[in-house]
Design a protein around this motif. Structure first.
Motif, short mmCIF file in Angstrom:
data_model
loop_
_atom_site.label_atom_id
_atom_site.label_comp_id
_atom_site.label_asym_id
_atom_site.label_seq_id
_atom_site.Cartn_x
_atom_site.Cartn_y
_atom_site.Cartn_z
N ASN B 38 -14.81 -3.25 -3.05
CA ASN B 38 -13.68 -2.32 -3.10
C ASN B 38 -14.05 -1.09 -2.09
OD1 ASN B 38 -11.68 -3.15 -4.86
ND2 ASN B 38 -12.74 -2.19 -6.87
N ALA B 41 -13.47 -1.52 1.65
CA ALA B 41 -11.98 -1.89 2.34
C ALA B 41 -10.98 -0.80 2.35
CB ALA B 41 -11.39 -2.97 1.46
N ALA B 42 -11.28 0.29 2.07
CA ALA B 42 -10.22 1.44 2.08
C ALA B 42 -9.61 1.71 3.19
CB ALA B 42 -10.89 2.81 1.58
N GLY B 43 -8.44 2.59 3.07
CA GLY B 43 -7.69 3.10 4.46
C GLY B 43 -6.36 2.68 4.56
N SER B 44 -5.72 3.69 5.24
CA SER B 44 -4.37 3.21 5.48
C SER B 44 -4.34 3.85 6.87
CB SER B 44 -3.37 4.25 4.68
OG SER B 44 -3.65 5.71 4.86
N GLY B 45 -3.12 3.49 7.68
CA GLY B 45 -3.08 3.65 9.08
C GLY B 45 -2.12 4.45 9.47
N HIS B 82 7.75 -10.07 -0.25
CA HIS B 82 7.70 -11.19 -1.07
C HIS B 82 6.11 -11.43 -0.95
CE1 HIS B 82 7.66 -15.97 -1.48
NE2 HIS B 82 7.53 -15.41 -2.67
N LEU B 83 5.59 -11.85 0.20
CA LEU B 83 4.09 -12.13 0.66
C LEU B 83 3.67 -11.68 1.75
CD1 LEU B 83 3.83 -15.82 -0.89
CD2 LEU B 83 2.86 -13.83 -1.60
N GLY B 84 4.17 -10.81 2.26
CA GLY B 84 3.73 -10.03 3.41
C GLY B 84 4.10 -10.38 4.88
N CYS B 85 4.76 -11.53 4.97
CA CYS B 85 5.15 -12.05 6.43
C CYS B 85 5.84 -11.04 7.33
CB CYS B 85 5.85 -13.32 6.47
SG CYS B 85 4.84 -14.70 5.88
N THR B 86 6.14 -11.15 8.35
CA THR B 86 6.73 -10.19 9.28
C THR B 86 8.13 -10.46 9.40
OG1 THR B 86 4.48 -9.72 10.65
CG2 THR B 86 6.62 -9.00 11.63
N LEU B 137 1.65 3.91 7.82
CA LEU B 137 1.82 2.58 7.47
C LEU B 137 1.55 2.30 6.27
CD1 LEU B 137 1.03 1.32 11.02
CD2 LEU B 137 3.12 1.22 10.15
N GLU B 138 1.81 1.24 5.52
CA GLU B 138 1.21 0.79 4.17
C GLU B 138 0.06 0.12 4.50
OE1 GLU B 138 4.69 -1.05 2.68
OE2 GLU B 138 4.81 -2.48 4.39
N ASP B 139 -1.05 -0.25 3.52
CA ASP B 139 -2.13 -0.82 3.71
C ASP B 139 -1.54 -2.22 4.15
OD1 ASP B 139 -4.26 0.60 1.65
OD2 ASP B 139 -3.97 0.96 3.54
N GLY B 140 -2.58 -3.05 5.09
CA GLY B 140 -2.21 -4.48 5.22
C GLY B 140 -1.25 -4.80 6.16
#
Lengths: 300, 140
Positions: B38, B41-45, B82-86, B137-140
């Motif tokens: 955990n 991995a932190a961080g947002s951009g 749904h699952l993070g695709c662009t 931006l959100e994480d990921g």
């Protein structure tokens, strides 16, 4: 009365090695070709660009990339057929649970080894697959978040392709090699099988160069994952994520793990596994041939 | 022949103690490993954007869509819920669509159909100066 001889679909021919030997040979060729690709591959900055450069500046790089890609595919196909062959022959009845458990683990890490290689490329398809893999892992109760962070780390601090590449080159490959050795007590393939498989892979690499996919920033109307996960992609479009991504594979794994305990009463479980695999095959056919633009049926 | 109950009880106790120690060891190791993972991995951009360019009602960026509604700016994440695709913009059809599993959204990011079952996430932003804004931006 003489009974007609049963047709054995896996009967060995003189010119073709056993499926297990083909799988082992493919693994060896994947290791060798993978090591040769390491200097040209940059997982940290822009993996897709490094692979594109690798295959464009040198004809041998072009050949090597396809060779490595197909060695993973042939490894999966041969291992699958080998598994089916020995399930039909009921060899699981003679396995102790511990030995059988290691075989199940080998199956899982083998698939992850090939899949993580696909994910490492950094193409549009692999970037999407990475997000989908992350989404599926997140649905695992309690430890889903940690699993996702361990395997992928989708954050802006670290390039996720570099993480999954390390798991491909190290974690899953090492585990596959170790568990293969545990299974057959050797890593040396039969010479003929090695040459046969090498020749097959070279022929494929020369005639059908492996597709690299689209650049990560490309605008595409449909994204299709690797051929062995198209069925999963199709299932995810209409089933809950946990059911398609976690429960379905776990049911197959659980049924396989149960087999040695059942001894002679394994027929219903084998039929159940067959039904699930046929269902997955149907989903793969739908996903591959019928899904078009925007992942719509017959979308153009 | 007398049966040695003491011997049996001692054996059971030692076996239970051994199993208990294994369990505690695994639990502690899992907890430490989870905490370590955990923390890694932190961080947002954020992304800084220049908005002094000619007004465009709709624009596609790498990670988000920009929608200009009169004087109001909105930024919609291109990450499919749904699952993070662009998510892609389909100019011909006039809607946004996910190329992975077929989810569709209106030009305003509202869910239309498919497995996503949620609207596109709206990103927050703040003014840096009159020509530049910072989008979270959100994480990921």
């Amino acid at each position: 009365m003489v009974e007609p001889a049963m047709i054995d679909p896996f009967k060995r021919t003189w010119w073709m090695p056993g499926w297990g030997e083909i799988a082992l040979s493919s693994l060896i060729w994947a290791l060798v070709s993978g090591m040769l690709l390491v200097p040209g591959f940059n997982a940290h900055h822009d993996p897709f660009q490094s692979v594109s450069r690798l295959i464009s500046v040198d004809a041998f790089g072009y050949f090597l990339h396809s060779f490595h890609s197909y060695s993973g595919d042939i490894f999966l196909i041969a291992a699958f057929v080998h598994t089916i062959e020995y399930l039909i022959k009921r060899t699981h009845r003679s396995y102790l649970f511990k030995q059988w458990f290691y075989l199940i683990l080998l199956m899982i890490v083998s698939i992850l080894a090939v899949f993580s290689g696909f994910l490492s490329i950094g193409s549009k398809e692999s970037a999407s697959a990475l997000h989908i893999f992350d989404g599926i892992l997140q649905t695992v109760p309690v430890i889903g978040g940690q699993l996702s962070l361990f395997f992928i780390q989708l954050t802006r601090n670290i390039n996720p392709f570099s993480v999954i590449y390390l798991h491909h080159a190290a974690t899953f490959t090492i585990l596959t090699v170790i568990l293969t050795y545990v299974h057959i007590k050797r890593l040396k393939a039969e010479r003929y099988a090695l040459l046969y498989t090498g020749f097959l892979l070279a022929l494929l690499a020369l005639i059908l160069p492996a597709s690299l996919g689209h650049p990560a920033d490309a605008v595409v109307s449909v994204v299709k994952g690797p051929w062995y996960f198209i069925g999963l992609q199709e299932m995810l479009s209409w089933m809950p994520v946990f059911v398609a991504g976690i429960a379905f594979p776990l049911i197959i794994i659980g049924l396989l793990a149960w087999l040695p305990q059942l001894k002679s009463k394994d027929r219903p479980v084998l039929y159940a596994i067959a039904v699930l695999l046929i269902f997955y095959l149907m989903e793969s056919v739908i996903g591959w041939f019928l899904r078009g633009e925007g992942w719509q049926i017959f979308g153009r | 022949m007398a049966f040695n109950f003491n011997h049996l009880n001692r054996r059971r106790f030692l076996k239970a103690l051994k199993n208990g120690l294994y369990f505690i060891g695994i639990a502690v190791f899992s907890k430490l490993t989870g905490r370590f993972i955990n923390r890694a991995a932190a961080g947002s951009g954020t992304v800084q954007l220049n908005i002094s360019q000619p007004n465009q009602p709709f624009r596609v960026y790498d990670r988000f869509f920009m929608i200009r509604d009169k004087d109001r700016l909105r930024f919609l994440s291109r990450t499919c819920p749904h699952l993070g695709c662009t998510v892609q913009w389909n100019d011909r059809a006039g809607h946004m669509a996910c190329p992975c599993h077929g989810s569709r959204f209106t030009k305003q990011g509202r869910y239309l159909s498919g497995p996503a079952k949620a609207d596109l996430h709206e990103l927050s932003y703040e003014l840096v100066d009159e020509n530049n804004i910072k989008i979270f931006l959100e994480d990921g």
